[in-house]
Design a protein around this motif. Sequence first.
Motif, PDB file in Angstrom:
ATOM      1  N   LEU A 253       1.148   3.886  -4.030  1.00 49.51           N
ATOM      2  CA  LEU A 253       0.630   5.253  -3.941  1.00 49.51           C
ATOM      3  C   LEU A 253       1.761   6.240  -4.197  1.00 49.51           C
ATOM      4  O   LEU A 253       2.860   6.084  -3.667  1.00 49.51           O
ATOM      5  CB  LEU A 253       0.032   5.512  -2.555  1.00 49.51           C
ATOM      6  CG  LEU A 253      -1.114   4.601  -2.116  1.00 49.51           C
ATOM      7  CD1 LEU A 253      -1.545   4.939  -0.688  1.00 49.51           C
ATOM      8  CD2 LEU A 253      -2.298   4.691  -3.070  1.00 49.51           C
TER       9      LEU A 253
ATOM     10  N   ILE B 251      -6.835   3.581   1.360  1.00 45.18           N
ATOM     11  CA  ILE B 251      -6.772   4.559   0.265  1.00 45.18           C
ATOM     12  C   ILE B 251      -6.650   3.834  -1.072  1.00 45.18           C
ATOM     13  O   ILE B 251      -7.285   4.203  -2.066  1.00 45.18           O
ATOM     14  CB  ILE B 251      -5.587   5.518   0.475  1.00 45.18           C
ATOM     15  CG1 ILE B 251      -5.794   6.350   1.744  1.00 45.18           C
ATOM     16  CG2 ILE B 251      -5.408   6.439  -0.734  1.00 45.18           C
ATOM     17  CD1 ILE B 251      -4.567   7.111   2.196  1.00 45.18           C
TER      18      ILE B 251
ATOM     19  N   GLN C  72      -4.240   2.223   6.851  1.00 43.84           N
ATOM     20  CA  GLN C  72      -4.898   3.389   6.261  1.00 43.84           C
ATOM     21  C   GLN C  72      -4.502   3.560   4.799  1.00 43.84           C
ATOM     22  O   GLN C  72      -5.334   3.909   3.949  1.00 43.84           O
ATOM     23  CB  GLN C  72      -4.548   4.641   7.063  1.00 43.84           C
ATOM     24  CG  GLN C  72      -5.182   4.685   8.443  1.00 43.84           C
ATOM     25  CD  GLN C  72      -4.675   5.853   9.265  1.00 43.84           C
ATOM     26  OE1 GLN C  72      -3.486   6.200   9.233  1.00 43.84           O
ATOM     27  NE2 GLN C  72      -5.573   6.473  10.019  1.00 43.84           N
ATOM     28  N   ARG C  73      -3.236   3.318   4.493  1.00 43.64           N
ATOM     29  CA  ARG C  73      -2.791   3.425   3.098  1.00 43.64           C
ATOM     30  C   ARG C  73      -3.497   2.377   2.227  1.00 43.64           C
ATOM     31  O   ARG C  73      -3.855   2.653   1.084  1.00 43.64           O
ATOM     32  CB  ARG C  73      -1.274   3.253   3.013  1.00 43.64           C
ATOM     33  CG  ARG C  73      -0.494   4.438   3.542  1.00 43.64           C
ATOM     34  CD  ARG C  73       0.956   4.419   3.077  1.00 43.64           C
ATOM     35  NE  ARG C  73       1.710   3.337   3.669  1.00 43.64           N
ATOM     36  CZ  ARG C  73       2.500   3.455   4.732  1.00 43.64           C
ATOM     37  NH1 ARG C  73       2.620   4.638   5.328  1.00 43.64           N
ATOM     38  NH2 ARG C  73       3.181   2.430   5.200  1.00 43.64           N
ATOM     39  N   GLN C  74      -3.686   1.179   2.780  1.00 45.05           N
ATOM     40  CA  GLN C  74      -4.389   0.167   1.998  1.00 45.05           C
ATOM     41  C   GLN C  74      -5.843   0.564   1.778  1.00 45.05           C
ATOM     42  O   GLN C  74      -6.412   0.285   0.711  1.00 45.05           O
ATOM     43  CB  GLN C  74      -4.302  -1.198   2.685  1.00 45.05           C
ATOM     44  CG  GLN C  74      -4.753  -2.361   1.812  1.00 45.05           C
ATOM     45  CD  GLN C  74      -3.942  -2.507   0.539  1.00 45.05           C
ATOM     46  OE1 GLN C  74      -4.072  -1.701  -0.401  1.00 45.05           O
ATOM     47  NE2 GLN C  74      -3.098  -3.524   0.495  1.00 45.05           N
TER      48      GLN C  74
ATOM     49  N   PRO D 283       0.799  -1.229   0.000  1.00 44.85           N
ATOM     50  CA  PRO D 283       0.000   0.000   0.000  1.00 44.85           C
ATOM     51  C   PRO D 283       0.829   1.274   0.000  1.00 44.85           C
ATOM     52  O   PRO D 283       0.277   2.354  -0.167  1.00 44.85           O
ATOM     53  CB  PRO D 283      -0.819  -0.121   1.294  1.00 44.85           C
ATOM     54  CG  PRO D 283       0.019  -0.962   2.186  1.00 44.85           C
ATOM     55  CD  PRO D 283       0.740  -1.932   1.282  1.00 44.85           C
ATOM     56  N   PHE D 284       2.141   1.162   0.194  1.00 40.74           N
ATOM     57  CA  PHE D 284       2.980   2.355   0.135  1.00 40.74           C
ATOM     58  C   PHE D 284       3.569   2.521  -1.262  1.00 40.74           C
ATOM     59  O   PHE D 284       3.549   3.613  -1.829  1.00 40.74           O
ATOM     60  CB  PHE D 284       4.103   2.284   1.175  1.00 40.74           C
ATOM     61  CG  PHE D 284       4.835   3.595   1.327  1.00 40.74           C
ATOM     62  CD1 PHE D 284       4.235   4.661   1.976  1.00 40.74           C
ATOM     63  CD2 PHE D 284       6.108   3.768   0.812  1.00 40.74           C
ATOM     64  CE1 PHE D 284       4.902   5.871   2.119  1.00 40.74           C
ATOM     65  CE2 PHE D 284       6.779   4.973   0.938  1.00 40.74           C
ATOM     66  CZ  PHE D 284       6.174   6.028   1.600  1.00 40.74           C
TER      67      PHE D 284
ATOM     68  N   VAL E 196      -3.954  12.650  -0.932  1.00 41.15           N
ATOM     69  CA  VAL E 196      -5.018  11.644  -1.074  1.00 41.15           C
ATOM     70  C   VAL E 196      -6.051  12.118  -2.084  1.00 41.15           C
ATOM     71  O   VAL E 196      -6.535  11.335  -2.914  1.00 41.15           O
ATOM     72  CB  VAL E 196      -5.677  11.378   0.299  1.00 41.15           C
ATOM     73  CG1 VAL E 196      -6.918  10.501   0.137  1.00 41.15           C
ATOM     74  CG2 VAL E 196      -4.689  10.724   1.242  1.00 41.15           C
TER      75      VAL E 196
ATOM     76  N   PHE F  48       0.165   8.262   6.875  1.00 38.77           N
ATOM     77  CA  PHE F  48      -0.813   7.264   7.290  1.00 38.77           C
ATOM     78  C   PHE F  48      -0.138   5.957   7.670  1.00 38.77           C
ATOM     79  O   PHE F  48       0.987   5.664   7.249  1.00 38.77           O
ATOM     80  CB  PHE F  48      -1.808   6.993   6.152  1.00 38.77           C
ATOM     81  CG  PHE F  48      -2.634   8.188   5.766  1.00 38.77           C
ATOM     82  CD1 PHE F  48      -3.800   8.486   6.446  1.00 38.77           C
ATOM     83  CD2 PHE F  48      -2.239   9.001   4.720  1.00 38.77           C
ATOM     84  CE1 PHE F  48      -4.561   9.586   6.089  1.00 38.77           C
ATOM     85  CE2 PHE F  48      -2.994  10.101   4.348  1.00 38.77           C
ATOM     86  CZ  PHE F  48      -4.160  10.393   5.040  1.00 38.77           C
TER      87      PHE F  48
ATOM     88  N   PRO G 181       0.572  10.137   1.548  1.00 42.40           N
ATOM     89  CA  PRO G 181       0.608   8.725   1.965  1.00 42.40           C
ATOM     90  C   PRO G 181       1.495   8.435   3.166  1.00 42.40           C
ATOM     91  O   PRO G 181       1.145   7.602   4.003  1.00 42.40           O
ATOM     92  CB  PRO G 181       1.122   8.019   0.704  1.00 42.40           C
ATOM     93  CG  PRO G 181       0.626   8.866  -0.424  1.00 42.40           C
ATOM     94  CD  PRO G 181       0.732  10.278   0.092  1.00 42.40           C
ATOM     95  N   HIS G 182       2.651   9.130   3.283  1.00 49.13           N
ATOM     96  CA  HIS G 182       3.570   8.815   4.381  1.00 49.13           C
ATOM     97  C   HIS G 182       3.006   9.203   5.747  1.00 49.13           C
ATOM     98  O   HIS G 182       3.542   8.800   6.784  1.00 49.13           O
ATOM     99  CB  HIS G 182       4.917   9.526   4.160  1.00 49.13           C
ATOM    100  CG  HIS G 182       4.875  11.010   4.381  1.00 49.13           C
ATOM    101  ND1 HIS G 182       4.576  11.897   3.361  1.00 49.13           N
ATOM    102  CD2 HIS G 182       5.076  11.766   5.493  1.00 49.13           C
ATOM    103  CE1 HIS G 182       4.608  13.127   3.833  1.00 49.13           C
ATOM    104  NE2 HIS G 182       4.901  13.082   5.126  1.00 49.13           N
TER     105      HIS G 182
END
Length: 336
Positions: free
Chosen positions: A118, A176, A172-174, A114-115, A124, A168, A165-166
Amino acid sequence: MSPEPLLDVRDLAVRFSVPRSGGWFGRGGDQVRAVDGVNFSLARGETLGLVGESGCGKSTTGRAVLQLLRPAAGSVVFDGQPLHEFWQRRGGRWGWDSRLRELRQRMQMIFQDPFASLNPRMTVEAILAEPLRNFAVASGGERRERIQQLLETVGMDPRALRRYPHEFSGGQRQRIGIARALALGPELIVADEPISALDVSIQAQIINLLADLREQLRLTMIFIAHDLAAVRHVSDRIAVMYLGRIVELSDARTIIAKPLHPYTQALISAVPLPDPAHEQTRQRTVLTGELPSPVNPPSGCPFHTRCPLREDRCSREIPALRTIASGHEVACHLVE
Protein backbone atom coordinates in the motif's frame (compact mmCIF):
# COMPACT_ATOMS: atom_id res chain seq x y z
CA MET A 1 -18.93 -33.46 -20.24
CA SER A 2 -17.16 -31.27 -17.67
CA PRO A 3 -17.25 -27.49 -18.27
CA GLU A 4 -14.19 -25.70 -19.57
CA PRO A 5 -11.90 -24.62 -16.68
CA LEU A 6 -11.53 -20.91 -16.01
CA LEU A 7 -7.75 -21.35 -15.69
CA ASP A 8 -5.53 -23.99 -17.29
CA VAL A 9 -1.78 -24.06 -16.62
CA ARG A 10 0.44 -26.46 -18.58
CA ASP A 11 4.20 -27.07 -18.23
CA LEU A 12 4.72 -23.65 -16.64
CA ALA A 13 8.38 -22.77 -16.14
CA VAL A 14 10.02 -19.63 -14.77
CA ARG A 15 13.77 -18.99 -14.83
CA PHE A 16 15.87 -16.28 -13.21
CA SER A 17 19.43 -15.42 -14.15
CA VAL A 18 21.87 -14.90 -11.30
CA PRO A 19 25.48 -13.74 -11.86
CA ARG A 20 28.32 -15.96 -10.79
CA SER A 21 30.76 -14.58 -8.27
CA GLY A 22 33.09 -12.21 -10.08
CA GLY A 23 30.89 -12.03 -13.17
CA TRP A 24 30.26 -8.81 -15.06
CA PHE A 25 26.71 -7.43 -15.17
CA GLY A 26 25.17 -10.89 -14.85
CA ARG A 27 27.10 -12.36 -17.77
CA GLY A 28 27.86 -16.04 -17.55
CA GLY A 29 25.34 -16.40 -14.74
CA ASP A 30 23.42 -19.45 -13.62
CA GLN A 31 19.76 -20.16 -14.19
CA VAL A 32 17.49 -20.51 -11.18
CA ARG A 33 14.69 -22.95 -11.93
CA ALA A 34 12.10 -21.24 -9.77
CA VAL A 35 9.17 -23.07 -11.38
CA ASP A 36 9.81 -26.22 -13.36
CA GLY A 37 6.93 -27.80 -15.31
CA VAL A 38 3.84 -26.99 -13.22
CA ASN A 39 0.43 -28.28 -14.36
CA PHE A 40 -3.02 -27.62 -12.90
CA SER A 41 -6.45 -26.30 -13.81
CA LEU A 42 -9.13 -24.41 -11.93
CA ALA A 43 -12.88 -24.65 -12.40
CA ARG A 44 -15.03 -21.57 -11.92
CA GLY A 45 -15.66 -20.92 -8.24
CA GLU A 46 -12.95 -23.35 -7.11
CA THR A 47 -10.13 -22.58 -4.67
CA LEU A 48 -6.75 -24.27 -5.08
CA GLY A 49 -4.39 -24.19 -2.11
CA LEU A 50 -0.70 -24.03 -3.07
CA VAL A 51 1.56 -25.11 -0.20
CA GLY A 52 5.22 -25.88 0.43
CA GLU A 53 8.33 -24.59 2.15
CA SER A 54 9.66 -21.09 1.58
CA GLY A 55 11.56 -20.97 -1.72
CA CYS A 56 9.66 -23.81 -3.40
CA GLY A 57 8.18 -21.55 -6.11
CA LYS A 58 4.65 -20.92 -4.81
CA SER A 59 4.64 -17.14 -5.11
CA THR A 60 6.52 -17.25 -8.41
CA THR A 61 3.85 -19.59 -9.77
CA GLY A 62 1.11 -17.20 -8.70
CA ARG A 63 2.82 -14.21 -10.30
CA ALA A 64 3.49 -16.14 -13.50
CA VAL A 65 -0.18 -17.15 -13.69
CA LEU A 66 -1.14 -13.46 -13.62
CA GLN A 67 1.73 -12.65 -16.01
CA LEU A 68 3.40 -10.36 -13.52
CA LEU A 69 6.42 -12.48 -14.46
CA ARG A 70 6.99 -13.66 -18.02
CA PRO A 71 7.12 -17.48 -18.13
CA ALA A 72 10.16 -19.05 -19.73
CA ALA A 73 8.01 -21.89 -21.07
CA GLY A 74 4.55 -23.39 -20.84
CA SER A 75 1.07 -22.00 -21.26
CA VAL A 76 -1.44 -20.12 -19.11
CA VAL A 77 -4.97 -20.03 -20.53
CA PHE A 78 -7.57 -17.88 -18.76
CA ASP A 79 -11.16 -18.30 -19.94
CA GLY A 80 -9.89 -19.44 -23.34
CA GLN A 81 -7.38 -16.57 -23.63
CA PRO A 82 -3.69 -17.63 -23.95
CA LEU A 83 -2.08 -15.13 -21.57
CA HIS A 84 1.45 -16.35 -22.31
CA GLU A 85 1.02 -15.13 -25.90
CA PHE A 86 0.17 -11.56 -24.87
CA TRP A 87 3.80 -10.45 -24.55
CA GLN A 88 5.64 -8.24 -27.03
CA ARG A 89 9.29 -7.31 -27.32
CA ARG A 90 9.80 -3.56 -27.64
CA GLY A 91 13.16 -1.85 -27.65
CA GLY A 92 14.89 -4.95 -26.37
CA ARG A 93 12.45 -5.38 -23.48
CA TRP A 94 9.39 -7.54 -22.99
CA GLY A 95 6.06 -5.83 -22.34
CA TRP A 96 2.36 -6.65 -22.20
CA ASP A 97 0.08 -6.61 -25.20
CA SER A 98 -2.97 -4.34 -24.83
CA ARG A 99 -5.18 -7.45 -24.73
CA LEU A 100 -3.56 -8.52 -21.46
CA ARG A 101 -4.27 -5.14 -19.87
CA GLU A 102 -7.95 -5.55 -20.73
CA LEU A 103 -8.00 -8.87 -18.87
CA ARG A 104 -6.44 -7.30 -15.77
CA GLN A 105 -9.88 -6.35 -14.49
CA ARG A 106 -10.74 -10.04 -14.25
CA MET A 107 -7.53 -11.17 -12.49
CA GLN A 108 -6.20 -9.60 -9.30
CA MET A 109 -3.68 -10.33 -6.55
CA ILE A 110 -3.63 -9.99 -2.77
CA PHE A 111 -0.03 -9.43 -1.73
CA GLN A 112 1.80 -10.93 1.23
CA ASP A 113 2.93 -7.76 3.00
CA PRO A 114 -0.08 -5.50 3.64
CA PHE A 115 2.14 -2.52 4.43
CA ALA A 116 4.63 -2.68 1.57
CA SER A 117 1.84 -3.21 -0.98
CA LEU A 118 0.00 0.00 0.00
CA ASN A 119 1.30 3.46 -0.93
CA PRO A 120 2.00 5.22 2.39
CA ARG A 121 1.38 8.64 0.80
CA MET A 122 -2.14 7.78 -0.36
CA THR A 123 -5.31 7.74 1.70
CA VAL A 124 -7.50 4.66 1.72
CA GLU A 125 -9.91 6.43 -0.61
CA ALA A 126 -7.12 7.18 -3.11
CA ILE A 127 -5.81 3.60 -2.92
CA LEU A 128 -9.22 2.11 -3.70
CA ALA A 129 -10.05 4.77 -6.30
CA GLU A 130 -6.87 4.16 -8.30
CA PRO A 131 -7.94 0.90 -10.05
CA LEU A 132 -11.41 2.33 -10.68
CA ARG A 133 -9.89 5.42 -12.28
CA ASN A 134 -7.31 3.48 -14.32
CA PHE A 135 -10.02 1.35 -15.90
CA ALA A 136 -12.63 4.13 -16.06
CA VAL A 137 -15.00 2.27 -13.75
CA ALA A 138 -17.47 4.71 -12.17
CA SER A 139 -16.77 8.37 -11.38
CA GLY A 140 -17.72 11.10 -8.94
CA GLY A 141 -20.33 10.14 -6.37
CA GLU A 142 -20.78 6.69 -7.87
CA ARG A 143 -17.06 5.97 -7.40
CA ARG A 144 -17.15 7.13 -3.79
CA GLU A 145 -20.19 4.97 -3.11
CA ARG A 146 -18.40 2.00 -4.65
CA ILE A 147 -15.36 2.59 -2.42
CA GLN A 148 -17.56 2.74 0.69
CA GLN A 149 -19.21 -0.54 -0.32
CA LEU A 150 -15.79 -2.16 -0.74
CA LEU A 151 -14.77 -1.19 2.80
CA GLU A 152 -18.04 -2.54 4.19
CA THR A 153 -17.55 -5.76 2.25
CA VAL A 154 -14.21 -6.42 3.97
CA GLY A 155 -15.53 -5.44 7.40
CA MET A 156 -14.12 -1.91 7.76
CA ASP A 157 -15.74 1.37 8.75
CA PRO A 158 -16.28 3.61 5.69
CA ARG A 159 -15.14 6.55 7.84
CA ALA A 160 -11.59 5.25 7.36
CA LEU A 161 -11.48 6.74 3.86
CA ARG A 162 -9.40 9.77 4.84
CA ARG A 163 -6.81 7.86 6.84
CA TYR A 164 -3.40 6.57 5.73
CA PRO A 165 -2.05 2.97 5.82
CA HIS A 166 0.26 3.60 8.81
CA GLU A 167 -2.78 4.44 10.94
CA PHE A 168 -4.09 0.87 10.71
CA SER A 169 -3.11 -2.49 12.19
CA GLY A 170 -1.67 -5.26 10.01
CA GLY A 171 -5.03 -7.02 9.77
CA GLN A 172 -6.81 -3.80 8.80
CA ARG A 173 -4.19 -3.05 6.14
CA GLN A 174 -4.68 -6.52 4.69
CA ARG A 175 -8.43 -5.87 4.55
CA ILE A 176 -7.68 -2.71 2.56
CA GLY A 177 -5.50 -4.77 0.21
CA ILE A 178 -8.33 -7.26 -0.23
CA ALA A 179 -10.78 -4.43 -0.94
CA ARG A 180 -8.42 -3.07 -3.61
CA ALA A 181 -8.20 -6.51 -5.22
CA LEU A 182 -12.01 -6.68 -5.33
CA ALA A 183 -12.48 -3.15 -6.69
CA LEU A 184 -12.84 -4.17 -10.35
CA GLY A 185 -15.01 -7.23 -9.70
CA PRO A 186 -12.42 -9.89 -10.65
CA GLU A 187 -13.19 -13.54 -11.34
CA LEU A 188 -9.74 -14.88 -10.36
CA ILE A 189 -7.86 -13.92 -7.19
CA VAL A 190 -4.30 -15.00 -6.37
CA ALA A 191 -3.81 -14.64 -2.61
CA ASP A 192 -0.05 -14.71 -2.06
CA GLU A 193 0.47 -15.77 1.58
CA PRO A 194 -2.10 -13.20 2.75
CA ILE A 195 -1.81 -14.20 6.44
CA SER A 196 1.91 -14.91 6.90
CA ALA A 197 2.77 -11.32 7.91
CA LEU A 198 -0.08 -11.11 10.44
CA ASP A 199 -0.38 -11.96 14.12
CA VAL A 200 -1.79 -15.42 14.82
CA SER A 201 -4.83 -13.85 16.48
CA ILE A 202 -5.69 -12.03 13.23
CA GLN A 203 -4.94 -14.83 10.75
CA ALA A 204 -8.21 -16.69 11.39
CA GLN A 205 -10.20 -13.49 10.75
CA ILE A 206 -8.60 -12.98 7.34
CA ILE A 207 -9.03 -16.67 6.40
CA ASN A 208 -12.72 -16.51 7.35
CA LEU A 209 -13.12 -13.26 5.40
CA LEU A 210 -11.64 -14.80 2.25
CA ALA A 211 -13.83 -17.89 2.65
CA ASP A 212 -16.94 -15.70 2.99
CA LEU A 213 -15.99 -13.54 -0.01
CA ARG A 214 -15.43 -16.62 -2.12
CA GLU A 215 -18.98 -17.76 -1.42
CA GLN A 216 -20.61 -14.33 -1.75
CA LEU A 217 -18.81 -13.25 -4.94
CA ARG A 218 -18.29 -16.73 -6.45
CA LEU A 219 -14.57 -16.10 -6.76
CA THR A 220 -12.04 -18.49 -8.22
CA MET A 221 -8.94 -18.41 -6.04
CA ILE A 222 -5.36 -19.61 -5.74
CA PHE A 223 -4.52 -19.48 -2.02
CA ILE A 224 -0.75 -19.61 -1.45
CA ALA A 225 0.62 -20.50 1.98
CA HIS A 226 3.16 -22.67 3.77
CA ASP A 227 0.69 -23.63 6.50
CA LEU A 228 -1.45 -26.66 5.62
CA ALA A 229 -3.70 -26.05 8.61
CA ALA A 230 -4.72 -22.68 7.17
CA VAL A 231 -5.02 -23.83 3.57
CA ARG A 232 -7.41 -26.71 4.25
CA HIS A 233 -10.07 -24.33 5.61
CA VAL A 234 -10.47 -22.39 2.36
CA SER A 235 -9.38 -24.82 -0.37
CA ASP A 236 -11.34 -27.31 -2.45
CA ARG A 237 -8.10 -28.88 -3.68
CA ILE A 238 -4.51 -28.66 -2.49
CA ALA A 239 -1.32 -28.78 -4.57
CA VAL A 240 1.91 -29.47 -2.70
CA MET A 241 5.05 -27.93 -4.23
CA TYR A 242 8.69 -28.85 -3.74
CA LEU A 243 11.62 -27.21 -5.52
CA GLY A 244 9.53 -25.72 -8.30
CA ARG A 245 7.39 -28.82 -8.98
CA ILE A 246 3.99 -30.06 -7.84
CA VAL A 247 4.55 -33.38 -6.05
CA GLU A 248 0.96 -34.09 -4.98
CA LEU A 249 -2.46 -32.76 -5.97
CA SER A 250 -5.87 -33.81 -4.71
CA ASP A 251 -8.98 -32.56 -2.93
CA ALA A 252 -8.30 -31.03 0.47
CA ARG A 253 -9.93 -33.80 2.49
CA THR A 254 -7.93 -36.55 0.76
CA ILE A 255 -4.62 -34.70 1.08
CA ILE A 256 -5.11 -34.25 4.83
CA ALA A 257 -6.53 -37.72 5.54
CA LYS A 258 -4.46 -39.83 3.15
CA PRO A 259 -1.27 -38.10 1.95
CA LEU A 260 0.76 -40.33 -0.37
CA HIS A 261 3.95 -38.39 -1.07
CA PRO A 262 6.60 -38.53 1.70
CA TYR A 263 6.99 -34.75 1.59
CA THR A 264 3.24 -34.19 2.06
CA GLN A 265 3.29 -36.66 4.94
CA ALA A 266 6.09 -34.65 6.58
CA LEU A 267 4.19 -31.37 6.16
CA ILE A 268 1.03 -32.81 7.70
CA SER A 269 2.89 -34.41 10.60
CA ALA A 270 4.24 -30.95 11.48
CA VAL A 271 0.71 -29.58 11.99
CA PRO A 272 -0.20 -29.65 15.72
CA LEU A 273 -3.31 -31.61 16.73
CA PRO A 274 -5.89 -30.16 19.14
CA ASP A 275 -6.04 -33.46 21.06
CA PRO A 276 -2.98 -33.63 23.41
CA ALA A 277 -3.23 -37.41 23.83
CA HIS A 278 -3.27 -38.00 20.09
CA GLU A 279 -0.51 -35.44 19.59
CA GLN A 280 1.82 -37.30 21.95
CA THR A 281 1.25 -40.75 20.44
CA ARG A 282 1.23 -40.06 16.71
CA GLN A 283 4.23 -40.87 14.56
CA ARG A 284 5.99 -37.91 12.98
CA THR A 285 7.92 -37.74 9.72
CA VAL A 286 10.99 -35.61 10.37
CA LEU A 287 12.97 -34.37 7.38
CA THR A 288 16.74 -33.97 7.53
CA GLY A 289 18.93 -31.68 5.48
CA GLU A 290 18.15 -28.42 3.72
CA LEU A 291 16.08 -27.59 0.67
CA PRO A 292 18.43 -28.02 -2.35
CA SER A 293 19.40 -24.97 -4.37
CA PRO A 294 17.22 -24.32 -7.44
CA VAL A 295 20.41 -23.18 -9.19
CA ASN A 296 21.79 -26.70 -8.99
CA PRO A 297 18.89 -29.08 -8.28
CA PRO A 298 19.63 -32.76 -7.58
CA SER A 299 19.32 -35.34 -10.33
CA GLY A 300 16.25 -37.56 -10.42
CA CYS A 301 13.51 -36.86 -7.93
CA PRO A 302 14.13 -33.40 -6.43
CA PHE A 303 13.06 -34.71 -3.01
CA HIS A 304 15.33 -37.78 -2.88
CA THR A 305 18.11 -36.01 -0.93
CA ARG A 306 15.75 -35.65 2.06
CA CYS A 307 13.37 -38.58 1.55
CA PRO A 308 13.49 -41.29 4.26
CA LEU A 309 12.13 -43.89 1.79
CA ARG A 310 14.40 -43.20 -1.21
CA GLU A 311 15.65 -45.98 -3.49
CA ASP A 312 18.42 -46.06 -6.10
CA ARG A 313 16.19 -45.07 -9.00
CA CYS A 314 15.00 -41.99 -7.11
CA SER A 315 18.40 -40.38 -7.72
CA ARG A 316 18.29 -41.19 -11.44
CA GLU A 317 14.71 -40.76 -12.69
CA ILE A 318 12.40 -37.76 -12.31
CA PRO A 319 8.95 -39.07 -11.31
CA ALA A 320 6.05 -37.82 -13.41
CA LEU A 321 2.94 -36.41 -11.78
CA ARG A 322 0.50 -39.28 -12.41
CA THR A 323 -3.01 -40.15 -11.34
CA ILE A 324 -3.10 -42.77 -8.58
CA ALA A 325 -6.81 -42.57 -7.81
CA SER A 326 -9.68 -40.42 -9.03
CA GLY A 327 -8.50 -36.83 -8.81
CA HIS A 328 -5.40 -37.77 -6.79
CA GLU A 329 -2.07 -37.11 -8.53
CA VAL A 330 1.36 -37.93 -7.07
CA ALA A 331 4.93 -37.59 -8.35
CA CYS A 332 6.69 -40.45 -6.55
CA HIS A 333 8.26 -43.72 -7.75
CA LEU A 334 7.28 -45.50 -4.54
CA VAL A 335 3.54 -44.84 -4.73
CA GLU A 336 1.55 -47.45 -6.65
